[in-house]
Enzyme design. Structure first.
Site, PDB file in Angstrom:
ATOM      1  N   LYS A 127       3.944   0.227 -13.281  1.00 14.95           N
ATOM      2  CA  LYS A 127       5.063  -0.021 -12.600  1.00 14.95           C
ATOM      3  C   LYS A 127       6.027   0.585 -13.526  1.00 14.95           C
ATOM      4  O   LYS A 127       5.820   1.369 -14.244  1.00 14.95           O
ATOM      5  CB  LYS A 127       5.231  -1.544 -12.840  1.00 14.95           C
ATOM      6  CG  LYS A 127       4.255  -2.387 -11.639  1.00 14.95           C
ATOM      7  CD  LYS A 127       4.603  -1.926 -10.146  1.00 14.95           C
ATOM      8  CE  LYS A 127       3.510  -2.623  -9.257  1.00 14.95           C
ATOM      9  NZ  LYS A 127       3.826  -2.031  -8.034  1.00 14.95           N
ATOM     10  N   ARG A 153       5.806   7.941 -13.623  1.00 15.86           N
ATOM     11  CA  ARG A 153       5.060   7.333 -12.991  1.00 15.86           C
ATOM     12  C   ARG A 153       4.084   8.113 -11.730  1.00 15.86           C
ATOM     13  O   ARG A 153       4.699   9.216 -11.483  1.00 15.86           O
ATOM     14  CB  ARG A 153       5.747   6.078 -12.164  1.00 15.86           C
ATOM     15  CG  ARG A 153       6.418   5.062 -12.971  1.00 15.86           C
ATOM     16  CD  ARG A 153       7.336   4.183 -12.284  1.00 15.86           C
ATOM     17  NE  ARG A 153       6.463   3.244 -11.366  1.00 15.86           N
ATOM     18  CZ  ARG A 153       7.137   2.474 -10.569  1.00 15.86           C
ATOM     19  NH1 ARG A 153       8.276   2.382 -10.575  1.00 15.86           N
ATOM     20  NH2 ARG A 153       6.233   1.731  -9.917  1.00 15.86           N
ATOM     21  N   ARG A 188       3.175  -2.933 -17.618  1.00 17.33           N
ATOM     22  CA  ARG A 188       3.641  -4.331 -17.584  1.00 17.33           C
ATOM     23  C   ARG A 188       2.555  -5.268 -18.149  1.00 17.33           C
ATOM     24  O   ARG A 188       3.072  -6.108 -18.944  1.00 17.33           O
ATOM     25  CB  ARG A 188       3.999  -4.841 -16.270  1.00 17.33           C
ATOM     26  CG  ARG A 188       5.135  -4.426 -15.868  1.00 17.33           C
ATOM     27  CD  ARG A 188       5.999  -5.170 -14.491  1.00 17.33           C
ATOM     28  NE  ARG A 188       7.223  -4.597 -14.272  1.00 17.33           N
ATOM     29  CZ  ARG A 188       7.779  -4.613 -13.067  1.00 17.33           C
ATOM     30  NH1 ARG A 188       7.100  -5.071 -12.010  1.00 17.33           N
ATOM     31  NH2 ARG A 188       9.029  -4.062 -12.871  1.00 17.33           N
ATOM     32  N   SER A 208      13.741  -4.406  -1.802  1.00 16.96           N
ATOM     33  CA  SER A 208      12.787  -3.571  -0.805  1.00 16.96           C
ATOM     34  C   SER A 208      13.653  -3.428   0.474  1.00 16.96           C
ATOM     35  O   SER A 208      13.543  -2.503   1.031  1.00 16.96           O
ATOM     36  CB  SER A 208      11.378  -4.466  -0.663  1.00 16.96           C
ATOM     37  OG  SER A 208      10.707  -4.349  -1.670  1.00 16.96           O
ATOM     38  N   ASP A 226       5.294  -8.233  -8.402  1.00 21.83           N
ATOM     39  CA  ASP A 226       6.314  -7.893  -9.327  1.00 21.83           C
ATOM     40  C   ASP A 226       6.527  -9.182 -10.154  1.00 21.83           C
ATOM     41  O   ASP A 226       7.543  -9.199 -11.144  1.00 21.83           O
ATOM     42  CB  ASP A 226       7.680  -7.476  -8.682  1.00 21.83           C
ATOM     43  CG  ASP A 226       7.630  -6.236  -8.120  1.00 21.83           C
ATOM     44  OD1 ASP A 226       6.638  -5.374  -8.561  1.00 21.83           O
ATOM     45  OD2 ASP A 226       8.254  -5.975  -6.990  1.00 21.83           O
ATOM     46  N   ARG A 243      15.163  -0.043   2.310  1.00 17.98           N
ATOM     47  CA  ARG A 243      14.770   0.339   3.953  1.00 17.98           C
ATOM     48  C   ARG A 243      15.954   0.387   4.731  1.00 17.98           C
ATOM     49  O   ARG A 243      16.009   1.007   5.808  1.00 17.98           O
ATOM     50  CB  ARG A 243      13.553  -0.731   4.173  1.00 17.98           C
ATOM     51  CG  ARG A 243      12.237  -0.337   3.402  1.00 17.98           C
ATOM     52  CD  ARG A 243      11.338  -1.592   3.649  1.00 17.98           C
ATOM     53  NE  ARG A 243      10.081  -1.324   2.892  1.00 17.98           N
ATOM     54  CZ  ARG A 243       9.704  -1.231   1.636  1.00 17.98           C
ATOM     55  NH1 ARG A 243      10.621  -1.404   0.702  1.00 17.98           N
ATOM     56  NH2 ARG A 243       8.444  -1.016   1.295  1.00 17.98           N
ATOM     57  N   ARG A 299      12.363  -6.297 -15.214  1.00 17.36           N
ATOM     58  CA  ARG A 299      11.408  -7.536 -14.962  1.00 17.36           C
ATOM     59  C   ARG A 299      10.833  -7.954 -16.642  1.00 17.36           C
ATOM     60  O   ARG A 299      10.682  -9.096 -16.865  1.00 17.36           O
ATOM     61  CB  ARG A 299      10.308  -7.324 -14.100  1.00 17.36           C
ATOM     62  CG  ARG A 299      10.992  -6.922 -12.624  1.00 17.36           C
ATOM     63  CD  ARG A 299      10.077  -7.479 -11.552  1.00 17.36           C
ATOM     64  NE  ARG A 299      10.280  -6.570 -10.398  1.00 17.36           N
ATOM     65  CZ  ARG A 299      11.407  -6.887  -9.513  1.00 17.36           C
ATOM     66  NH1 ARG A 299      12.048  -7.878  -9.684  1.00 17.36           N
ATOM     67  NH2 ARG A 299      11.438  -5.941  -8.380  1.00 17.36           N
ATOM     68  N   SER A 324      -0.689  -0.886  -1.741  1.00 15.41           N
ATOM     69  CA  SER A 324       0.685  -0.478  -2.210  1.00 15.41           C
ATOM     70  C   SER A 324       1.407  -0.217  -0.728  1.00 15.41           C
ATOM     71  O   SER A 324       1.274   0.625  -0.060  1.00 15.41           O
ATOM     72  CB  SER A 324       0.760   0.928  -2.854  1.00 15.41           C
ATOM     73  OG  SER A 324       1.760   1.443  -2.797  1.00 15.41           O
TER      74      SER A 324
HETATM   75  C1  S3P Z   1       7.854  -2.387  -3.295  1.00 15.24           C
HETATM   76  C2  S3P Z   1       6.471  -2.366  -3.543  1.00 15.24           C
HETATM   77  C3  S3P Z   1       5.797  -2.893  -4.499  1.00 15.24           C
HETATM   78  C4  S3P Z   1       6.580  -3.507  -5.440  1.00 15.24           C
HETATM   79  C5  S3P Z   1       8.065  -2.569  -5.720  1.00 15.24           C
HETATM   80  C6  S3P Z   1       8.717  -2.754  -4.405  1.00 15.24           C
HETATM   81  C7  S3P Z   1       8.204  -1.986  -1.977  1.00 15.24           C
HETATM   82  O1  S3P Z   1       4.984  -1.602  -5.235  1.00 15.24           O
HETATM   83  O2  S3P Z   1       6.071  -3.241  -7.064  1.00 15.24           O
HETATM   84  O3  S3P Z   1       8.803  -3.294  -6.657  1.00 15.24           O
HETATM   85  O4  S3P Z   1       9.479  -2.203  -1.804  1.00 15.24           O
HETATM   86  O5  S3P Z   1       7.691  -1.378  -1.032  1.00 15.24           O
HETATM   87  P1  S3P Z   1       3.860  -0.802  -4.976  1.00 15.24           P
HETATM   88  O6  S3P Z   1       3.907  -0.429  -3.476  1.00 15.24           O
HETATM   89  O7  S3P Z   1       3.391   0.235  -5.929  1.00 15.24           O
HETATM   90  O8  S3P Z   1       2.518  -2.110  -5.271  1.00 15.24           O
END
Ligand code: S3P
Length: 452
Positions: free
Chosen positions: A356, A131, A360, A29, A329, A33, A404, A176
């Protein structure tokens, strides 16, 4: 890249204790970013510890296609450098932006592009193209962007960014961080204040990193307990140094593998312990795991610790739905721990698991069945009945392009009575390059399924 390479069947057999001190790869993540916000800053951003997985490589390539300069590291320094174009400075990409397997890359970048006056086409692999994207395109339409996608707003999707973005106040209908971040990133090139309201706090890496680069981001608690996160548009972001911690979601696999083997003693260094990410570790402690955060410190705005895990017997617990955003996750690997614990582990509030990289909840249930583990699964819950003994194992697991699911069942194979085989481990490279070598270096027995 895994999305185009041939399937790689892998097998995990029972092994002895896991011991050693290692660092798992950088946080996925935070890596996405750092590249995106670095590309929107003026000047150079220097990133150490960036995850060099396929998902993040897709983000790096997309930022280049949008006009930023991304310098890959020489082998000595390991540092990635991004020369940004400044907010509003992105160029229209000459070709389609391929996001591979990564929902985070796709959703956050759709937000970035939506409030630039450019048109870009996003696509991904067969998993990503299934998705839901309407969760980001809906609020971004209210900011002025237009979209042409498949049913449900699915990729391939054309984003027609607006040159007159308007700020919005938006209450998230699902917990989210991707949706929150897409809107906040769109708010960067929007005059005025853009606000996202979340009832259940999700990971706040976007907020922390935007502040680190000089943006004004505030978080206020509303009378109903929800959090309002606001970004003031059109700040001048300046290139910064970013230290990416080791990914707590990747650390989860060796951590659980060590928990499940009495006598193990494992230290995972410099793991991110942002409280919005540590739900699995809280749950493992509730289950009786011998786990501690040592040398707790802050690196570039993110809390980090060395995670020490020793093997111990686990017991089943209830995992409340409000914990889901902080471990979203980690349910597949928790299900493996639960399969080895004594008693039932009841996990609630799992609706988001169904959208996901794979469904999952369904993939975990099918795999548990193949490995002789008793469970009950519903639309939003999973109960796993552990016996306290090694599960039978022996299953052939369908991973549905999901890293995963593959890693979770390879961890189960390491403690099961019979080896567990996964149909395709190539997607592990999306988030955890070097997984097999790292695990085997600690004592696991994971091999190509064709090998003796
Ligand atoms: C993430 C947010 C989560 C997570 C993903 C990474 C992120 O997803 O499952 O692996 O980096 O913001 P969601 O925002 O769909 O819950």
């Amino acid at each position: 890249m895994s999305s185009s390479s041939s399937p790689r069947s892998l097998r995990a057999a029972a092994s002895g204790v896991l011991s050693g001190t290692v660092r798992v790869p950088g946080d996925k993540s935070i890596s996405h970013r750092a590249l995106m916000i670095g590309a929107l800053a003026v000047g150079e951003t220097e990133i150490s510890g960036l995850l060099e997985g396929d998902d993040v490589r897709h983000t790096a390539a997309a930022m280049e296609a949008l006009g930023a300069t991304v310098l890959r590291p020489d082998s000595a320094s390991g540092l990635w450098r991004v020369r940004g174009v400044g907010i509003g400075g992105l160029a229209e990409p000459a070709s389609v932006l391929d996001m591979g397997n990564s929902g985070t890359a796709a959703r956050l970048l759709i937000g970035v592009v939506a409030c630039h006056p450019i048109t870009a086409v996003f696509t991904g692999d067969a998993s990503l193209n299934k998705r839901p994207m309407a969760r980001v395109t809906g609020p971004l339409e209210r900011m002025g962007a237009s979209f042409v996608g498949r049913k449900g707003g699915r990729l391939p999707l054309t984003v027609i960014g607006t040159d007159h973005p308007v700020p919005i106040d938006y209450r998230l209908p699902v917990a989210s961080a991707q949706v929150k971040s897409a809107i906040l990133l769109a708010g960067l090139n929007t005059p005025g204040v853009t606000t996202v309201i979340e009832t259940h706090p999700t990971r706040d890496h976007s907020e922390l990193m935007l502040r680190h680069f000089g943006a004004e981001v505030t978080t206020t608690t509303l009378p109903d307990g929800a959090l309002a996160v606001s970004v003031t548009g059109q700040p001048e972001l300046t290139g910064r140094r970013v230290l990416v911690p080791a990914d707590p979601s990747s650390a989860a696999f060796p951590a659980v593998a060590a928990c499940l083997r009495p006598g193990s003693d494992l230290t995972l260094t410099a793991v991110g312990i942002n409280p919005r990410r540590t739900g699995l570790y809280i749950t493992l402690k509730d289950m009786g795991a011998d786990l501690s955060f040592e040398n707790v410190r802050t690196e570039a705005g993110e809390p980090v610790a060395d995670l020490r895990i020793r093997g111990s017997a686990l017991k089943g617990v209830d995992v409340p739905p409000e914990r889901a955003p902080s471990m979203i996750d980690e349910y597949p690997i928790l299900a493996m721990a639960a399969a080895c614990a004594t008693g039932t582990t009841r996990m609630f509030g799992l609706a988001e698991l169904r959208v996901k990289e794979s469904d999952r909840l369904a993939m975990v249930a099918t795999g548990l069945e193949a490995c002789g583990v008793a469970f009950e699964a519903g639309a939003e819950h999973l109960f796993v009945h552990g016996t306290g003994k090694a599960p039978r194992g022996g299953g052939f697991i369908t991973t549905a392009m999901d890293h995963r699911i593959a890693m979770s069942f390879l961890v189960l194979g390491g403690v099961a009575q019979e080896p567990v085989t996964v149909d395709d481990g190539s997607f592990i490279d999306t988030s955890f390059p070097g997984f097999i070598d790292l695990m085997n270096g600690l004592g696991a027995k994971i091999s190509e399924a064709g090998d003796a």
